[in-house]
Design an enzyme around this catalytic site. Sequence first.
Site, PDB file in Angstrom:
ATOM      1  N   PRO A  87       2.667   8.460   2.982  1.00  0.00           N
ATOM      2  CA  PRO A  87       3.684   8.873   2.009  1.00  0.00           C
ATOM      3  C   PRO A  87       5.168   8.774   3.209  1.00  0.00           C
ATOM      4  CG  PRO A  87       2.157  10.044   0.722  1.00  0.00           C
ATOM      5  CD  PRO A  87       1.599   8.864   1.703  1.00  0.00           C
ATOM      6  N   ASP A 168      12.265 -18.336  10.973  1.00  0.00           N
ATOM      7  CA  ASP A 168      12.492 -18.137   9.386  1.00  0.00           C
ATOM      8  C   ASP A 168      13.250 -17.327   8.940  1.00  0.00           C
ATOM      9  OD1 ASP A 168      11.871 -15.263   9.476  1.00  0.00           O
ATOM     10  OD2 ASP A 168       9.803 -15.110   8.828  1.00  0.00           O
TER      11      ASP A 168
HETATM   12  C1  4G3 Z   1      -0.392  11.403  -0.463  1.00  0.00           C
HETATM   13  C2  4G3 Z   1       0.765   5.849   1.664  1.00  0.00           C
HETATM   14  C3  4G3 Z   1      -1.157   9.423  -0.991  1.00  0.00           C
HETATM   15  C4  4G3 Z   1      -0.475  11.343   0.237  1.00  0.00           C
HETATM   16  C5  4G3 Z   1      -0.890   6.729   0.678  1.00  0.00           C
HETATM   17  C6  4G3 Z   1      -1.764  10.044   1.361  1.00  0.00           C
HETATM   18  C7  4G3 Z   1       1.858   5.392  -0.418  1.00  0.00           C
HETATM   19  C8  4G3 Z   1       1.539   4.966   1.391  1.00  0.00           C
HETATM   20  C9  4G3 Z   1      -2.179   9.422   0.029  1.00  0.00           C
HETATM   21  C10 4G3 Z   1      -0.992  11.550   1.567  1.00  0.00           C
HETATM   22  C11 4G3 Z   1      -0.665   6.763   0.024  1.00  0.00           C
HETATM   23  C12 4G3 Z   1       3.158   4.562   1.763  1.00  0.00           C
HETATM   24  C13 4G3 Z   1      -2.482   8.046  -0.142  1.00  0.00           C
HETATM   25  N1  4G3 Z   1       0.963   6.317  -0.668  1.00  0.00           N
HETATM   26  N2  4G3 Z   1       4.132   4.494   1.338  1.00  0.00           N
HETATM   27  N3  4G3 Z   1      -1.221   7.033  -0.725  1.00  0.00           N
HETATM   28  O1  4G3 Z   1       2.956   4.433   2.762  1.00  0.00           O
HETATM   29  O2  4G3 Z   1      -1.031  11.433   3.062  1.00  0.00           O
END
Ligand code: 4G3
Length: 215
Positions: A87, A168
């Site tokens: 994230p 597209d």
């Molecule tokens: C917290 C990617 C959760 C930290 C992974 C990994 C959302 C996304 C996680 C971490 C995720 C995204 C696993 N959630 N927004 N969860 O791409 O390093």
Amino acid sequence: MKFDILTLFPEMFNSYLNESILKRAQKNKIIKIKLHNIRDFSKDKHKKTDDTPYGGGAGMVMTPQPLYDAIKYVKRTNKGPVIYMSPKGPKLTHTRAKRYATGTKSFILLCGRYEGIDERIRELLIDEEISIGDYVLTGGELPAMVFIDAVSRFIPGVLHDKDSAEEDSFSRKLGGKKEYPHYTKPAEFKGLKVPAVLTSGNHKEIEKWRKKHLK
Ligand code: 4G3
């Protein structure tokens, strides 16, 4: 194009990646997707893959040993970048997906769970981080599937010519990330008619109408 995926939940990928367009792309050997269970690399007697965070706090952290061994194992046969679905990473966009599809032959995608991975794995083995949007999910599995889907659409032969990613309704030609309204049969539905220009056969006028109605 080859994708090696490292995850604690390989089964999650089977339903989505083995249907429709991505199923056909794999059958036609245009893309290859290999799943690896991080748990299989754990040397712990209970196959543990997570532990409590140093310094305390909520949640669990993915422990480095299984991750290290799993990534090293996959790197022997996949020379592409190790991408961590996170994230905190820079956002995956239409433009970035296209750049990946044209510039890179293979990828190693790491899916985290819990609160994420031990920082030393990031330091030692992660080349890039990618986020699919500003929200936290329970794991990186959905983001990895989104990444594969978005990138694969730009690989020649994955989509049919008539629905190619270049042609597209989202494409550059008609002005970037915009779409025009779509209609299909029947010509009238619940009293609403298809705009006459779209059934006229006048391609110049159709193009003009679509440009005018981009949203
Ligand atoms: C917290 C990617 C959760 C930290 C992974 C990994 C959302 C996304 C996680 C971490 C995720 C995204 C696993 N959630 N927004 N969860 O791409 O390093």
